[in-house]
Design an enzyme around this catalytic site. Structure first.
Site, PDB file in Angstrom:
ATOM      1  N   HIS A 123      -4.041  -3.829  11.825  1.00 18.59           N
ATOM      2  CA  HIS A 123      -5.154  -3.257  11.066  1.00 18.59           C
ATOM      3  C   HIS A 123      -5.130  -3.805   9.647  1.00 18.59           C
ATOM      4  CE1 HIS A 123      -6.352   0.566  13.507  1.00 18.59           C
ATOM      5  NE2 HIS A 123      -6.103  -0.459  14.287  1.00 18.59           N
ATOM      6  N   TYR A 144      -9.373   8.796   7.199  1.00 22.68           N
ATOM      7  CA  TYR A 144      -8.810   9.951   6.506  1.00 22.68           C
ATOM      8  C   TYR A 144      -9.973  10.691   5.846  1.00 22.68           C
ATOM      9  CZ  TYR A 144      -4.160   7.760   6.869  1.00 22.68           C
ATOM     10  OH  TYR A 144      -2.995   7.209   7.329  1.00 22.68           O
ATOM     11  N   PRO A 190       3.002  13.489   6.574  1.00 24.24           N
ATOM     12  CA  PRO A 190       2.519  12.322   7.331  1.00 24.24           C
ATOM     13  C   PRO A 190       1.278  11.665   6.751  1.00 24.24           C
ATOM     14  CG  PRO A 190       1.964  14.351   8.468  1.00 24.24           C
ATOM     15  CD  PRO A 190       2.830  14.749   7.317  1.00 24.24           C
ATOM     16  N   LYS A 219       4.355   7.302   6.153  1.00 25.12           N
ATOM     17  CA  LYS A 219       5.583   6.736   5.589  1.00 25.12           C
ATOM     18  C   LYS A 219       6.874   7.135   6.303  1.00 25.12           C
ATOM     19  CE  LYS A 219       3.804   4.274   2.421  1.00 25.12           C
ATOM     20  NZ  LYS A 219       3.128   3.365   3.313  1.00 25.12           N
ATOM     21  N   TYR A 246       0.067   1.682   0.840  1.00 26.44           N
ATOM     22  CA  TYR A 246      -0.147   1.926   2.266  1.00 26.44           C
ATOM     23  C   TYR A 246       0.537   0.868   3.128  1.00 26.44           C
ATOM     24  CZ  TYR A 246      -2.549   3.835   6.355  1.00 26.44           C
ATOM     25  OH  TYR A 246      -2.839   4.417   7.568  1.00 26.44           O
TER      26      TYR A 246
END
Length: 394
Positions: free
Chosen positions: A72, A201, A293, A297, A385
């Site tokens: 991704h 998200y 979460p 990580k 990220y």
């Protein structure tokens, strides 16, 4: 029994450490209190940082990941009727993440260890470390009805938050840092195609939601729920209807629903213990730290610990650099606190902390608007990220 490195815990961190050490000719034995089947049954995260992907390749367990994993190069943030894409590769100079389930990582590592003929002792009971501050630590445990003593040079505690490793360190030698959040995540796994090719998200007045995946045919979805919610109160129909309410209409209309194959509620908290070593015992992964979460990580942070300990052991056995041993905790913690910060920040920015519109909710929207309206802000999100660089030992 004798070995060079005794590893407590056959989850992905223990198995990855064992595989890396084995490839460098460093003997190791893994001791696990559960069965192999139980370890494989645990449903966990599935977003791998660039650094972890590279480490799995170094361990020689990348074949199935590269064939079946989903690279991704971006994800979406949704808030206040806005959809913003965070282009990871463009903002980080080419770094990406890999969607590949933790169960699959564990299975690959198990198969590699079996093929190498390395020793893993499952269903070992009453595991106990001894003489940790001496030059000759050892483990005792019961296996197949017999009491076993495993002598070693070093012990890696990869046995999670509830494991024996951290509990073997005198309490007065440790300092604990913790933040408990007033909500949890209700997660559903289903054999349905993901609603989007990338993770979403979403901040919503009804609560946070996350659209994730394990493969092109298996989806993982989450809803923010109060801590007192019960899984049995959430039928599949109720879950899907609530998820649709929290997503933009154009996303909700594409959502393919189906029966859940796993459903659970996980509380959210941040936790770090310092130091991460005591004599010749090193804490790895969840034994030393927990992250919410939201930032993806948890597994990746364990991999960064593995990377540090693995390279430390190579220095010890191949170069005699025992002076580096005392740097393990400091090296790991430098990166851990940065990952804790990112996970705390994402959690604080995307979740509802009150049923009312208040100062905090306005600050969340202002923060989201600010960081997504400039390249600098988006770069900050993307760099964290995909994963910050591993800390060097020297």
């Amino acid at each position: 029994m004798k070995t060079q490195v005794a590893i407590i815990g056959a989850g992905p961190s223990g198995l990855l450490l064992g595989q890396l050490l084995h490839r460098q000719g460093i003997d190791n034995v893994i001791v696990e209190r559960r069965s192999g089947e139980y370890v494989l049954s645990r449903i966990r995260a599935g977003v791998l940082e660039q650094g972890m992907v590279d480490l799995l390749r170094e361990a020689g367990v990348d074949q199935r990941m590269d064939a079946e994993g989903l690279p991704h190069d971006g994800f979406e943030l949704v808030f206040d009727n806005h959809r913003v894409r965070v282009a990871l590769d463009e903002l980080t100079g080419g770094s990406k993440v890999m969607v590949y389930g933790q169960t699959e990582v564990t299975r690959d590592l198990m198969e590699a260890r079996a093929a190498a003929g390395a020793t893993t002792l499952y269903e070992a009971e009453n595991v106990q470390p001894h003489d940790l501050e001496s030059d000759h630590p050892y483990l005792t445990f019961e296996h197949n009805g017999e009491t076993v003593r495993l002598e070693c040079d070093y012990i890696a505690g990869c046995d999670g938050y509830h494991g024996v490793s951290r509990q073997s360190i005198p309490q007065e030698r440790l300092k604990e840092f913790e933040k408990v959040y007033p909500f949890g995540w209700l997660g559903v796994l289903s054999d349905t195609p993901p609603v989007s090719d990338e993770l979403i998200y979403a901040r919503h007045e009804r609560g946070f939601s996350l659209c994730s995946m394990r493969s092109a045919t298996r989806s993982r979805y989450y809803l923010q729920v109060p801590l007192d919610e019960k899984v049995e109160d959430w039928s599949d129909e109720r879950f899907w209807e609530e998820l649709k309410r929290r997503l933009p209409d154009e996303v909700a209309t594409k959502l393919v629903t189906g029966p859940s194959i796993e459903k659970s509620i996980a509380p959210l908290r941040s936790y770090v213990v310092e130091p991460m070593q005591y004599g010749r015992l090193f804490l790895v992964g969840d034994a030393a730290h927990i992250v919410p979460p939201t930032g993806a990580k948890g597994l990746n942070l364990a991999a960064s610990d593995v990377n540090t300990l693995y390279r430390l052991m190579v220095k010890v056995y191949q170069e005699g650099r025992t002076d580096l041993i005392e740097r393990y905790s400091q090296t790991c913690l430098k990166r851990i606190w940065k990952a804790e910060r990112f996970s705390w920040w994402m959690t604080s920015m995307l979740h509802n902390f009150s049923d009312e519109e208040d100062f905090n909710s306005r600050m969340q929207l202002a923060e989201l608007d600010y960081v997504t309206s400039s390249k600098a802000g988006l770069t900050t999100i993307a760099e964290n990220y995909v994963g910050l660089p591993y800390e060097p030992l020297e």
